[in-house]
Design a protein around this motif. Structure first.
Motif, PDB file in Angstrom:
ATOM      1  N   LEU A 217     -36.933  45.316  13.771  1.00  0.00           N
ATOM      2  CA  LEU A 217     -38.332  45.268  14.208  1.00  0.00           C
ATOM      3  C   LEU A 217     -38.503  45.844  15.610  1.00  0.00           C
ATOM      4  CD1 LEU A 217     -39.550  41.766  12.948  1.00  0.00           C
ATOM      5  CD2 LEU A 217     -40.290  44.001  12.142  1.00  0.00           C
ATOM      6  N   GLY A 258     -43.410  51.195   5.977  1.00  0.00           N
ATOM      7  CA  GLY A 258     -43.662  49.777   6.240  1.00  0.00           C
ATOM      8  C   GLY A 258     -42.957  48.880   5.251  1.00  0.00           C
ATOM      9  N   ALA A 259     -42.912  49.286   3.979  1.00  0.00           N
ATOM     10  CA  ALA A 259     -42.213  48.495   2.963  1.00  0.00           C
ATOM     11  C   ALA A 259     -40.717  48.446   3.243  1.00  0.00           C
ATOM     12  CB  ALA A 259     -42.477  49.084   1.576  1.00  0.00           C
ATOM     13  N   PHE A 262     -40.219  45.900   5.959  1.00  0.00           N
ATOM     14  CA  PHE A 262     -40.479  44.564   5.422  1.00  0.00           C
ATOM     15  C   PHE A 262     -39.305  44.056   4.588  1.00  0.00           C
ATOM     16  CE2 PHE A 262     -41.998  42.007   1.825  1.00  0.00           C
ATOM     17  CZ  PHE A 262     -42.549  40.921   2.494  1.00  0.00           C
ATOM     18  N   VAL A 263     -38.803  44.894   3.681  1.00  0.00           N
ATOM     19  CA  VAL A 263     -37.723  44.471   2.784  1.00  0.00           C
ATOM     20  C   VAL A 263     -36.445  44.177   3.562  1.00  0.00           C
ATOM     21  CG1 VAL A 263     -36.195  45.253   0.941  1.00  0.00           C
ATOM     22  CG2 VAL A 263     -38.649  45.638   0.757  1.00  0.00           C
ATOM     23  N   LEU A 266     -36.926  40.982   5.823  1.00  0.00           N
ATOM     24  CA  LEU A 266     -36.988  39.786   4.976  1.00  0.00           C
ATOM     25  C   LEU A 266     -35.608  39.441   4.418  1.00  0.00           C
ATOM     26  CD1 LEU A 266     -38.731  37.615   3.616  1.00  0.00           C
ATOM     27  CD2 LEU A 266     -39.100  39.228   1.722  1.00  0.00           C
TER      28      LEU A 266
END
Length: 294
Positions: A217, A258-259, A262-263, A266
């Motif tokens: 991030l 963005g995905a 995120f993946v 997470l």
């Protein structure tokens, strides 16, 4: 008196991890991401900077699975190489932070006294600044780039490892086996290597997983602001920044980078939670008790 076989304990830990489907899936996702990061240059169907203006802003199709950007560059190829860069930066920066932070925390917790006070006050000063603000300050001083991004993230996360290592060391150094080893005249380096470090490894492993997530991030945020990876090398944060003017007509430019962020983030967080359940004795006892009730 009964003794616990280390092999049985290790096997039980693996069973707990494998028995948690969320942790297992997140681990498999991270394995796949690691494979992609290692082989990105071979997997990318196009060059990351191959410009094809007549084919600009093309939607996802058989020839361009993730579509193309405003210059006709293949988004899939750029995402793959950007994931490689993000994982490399996160791994190197967290490794540096762990080495320095653990050294500081273990020395402070084991020696105590004025050395502990001085080192922890320095750590507290670094903690006083928000993570991103401190990283921005480092990059502003040293200038943008990959090396600077690695140093900035490493500096930001060093205090976290220092605190975790110190807290764990304070609990271990009072154990009877450490006192007995010290009474036998064993050197400090041997005690640290043989008794302290192996017994504080659990919390450090969990913290490493969580720090990798936040490092991803942080790198994306710095690149989004133009202070991380510099063009023409692709980065997930920069791709999202470049997509701002095309969100309504080319949603894929922002969604796929963005995905990816995120993946990955997470998966690291879920893996960290699963590792904590196994490596933390209190959490492990709770998890085992719940499973027996079922």
């Amino acid at each position: 008196m009964t003794t616990t076989d280390p092999n049985d304990t290790r096997l039980s830990s693996w069973r707990l991890l494998a028995g948690n489907p969320v942790t297992l899936v997140s681990a498999l996702v991270l394995v796949a991401v690691t494979v992609v990061a290692v082989t990105a240059n071979w997997l990318a169907p196009y060059g990351v900077n191959d410009v094809d203006v007549p084919n600009a802003l093309a939607p996802p199709s058989a020839s361009h699975w993730f579509g193309t950007d405003e210059l006709g560059r293949d988004v899939l190829s750029r995402v793959l190489v950007a994931v490689q860069a993000s994982m490399r930066i996160a791994a190197v920066s967290v490794a540096l932070a762990m080495v320095v932070g653990v050294a500081v925390g273990v020395v402070a917790g084991y020696r105590g006294g004025w050395l502990d006070t001085v080192l922890m006050r320095v750590v507290d000063v670094m903690f006083a600044f928000p993570v991103l603000l401190l990283a921005l300050a480092v990059v502003a001083i040293l200038g943008p780039g990959v090396t600077t991004t690695i140093l900035a993230i490493a500096i930001v996360y060093t205090p976290i490892f220092a605190r975790v290592a110190r807290a764990s060391t304070l609990g271990v150094r009072t154990e009877p086996y450490v006192s007995a080893s010290r009474a036998m005249g064993t050197g400090d380096l041997y005690i640290l290597r043989r008794h302290i470090l192996p017994n504080i490894a659990g919390p450090l492993i969990v913290q490493t997983s969580l720090s990798l997530a936040f490092a991803i991030l942080s790198e994306a945020a710095l690149s989004f602001l133009g202070l991380g990876i510099q063009p023409p090398q692709p980065s997930l944060g920069r791709m999202i920044f470049d997509s701002q003017g095309f969100v309504t007509m080319a949603w894929w430019m922002a969604v796929f980078p963005g995905a990816a962020i995120f993946v990955i983030v997470l998966a690291f967080n879920l893996l960290g939670d699963g590792l904590r359940d196994v490596l933390d004795p209190k959490q492990r006892t709770t998890v085992e008790a719940r499973r027996r009730e079922r």
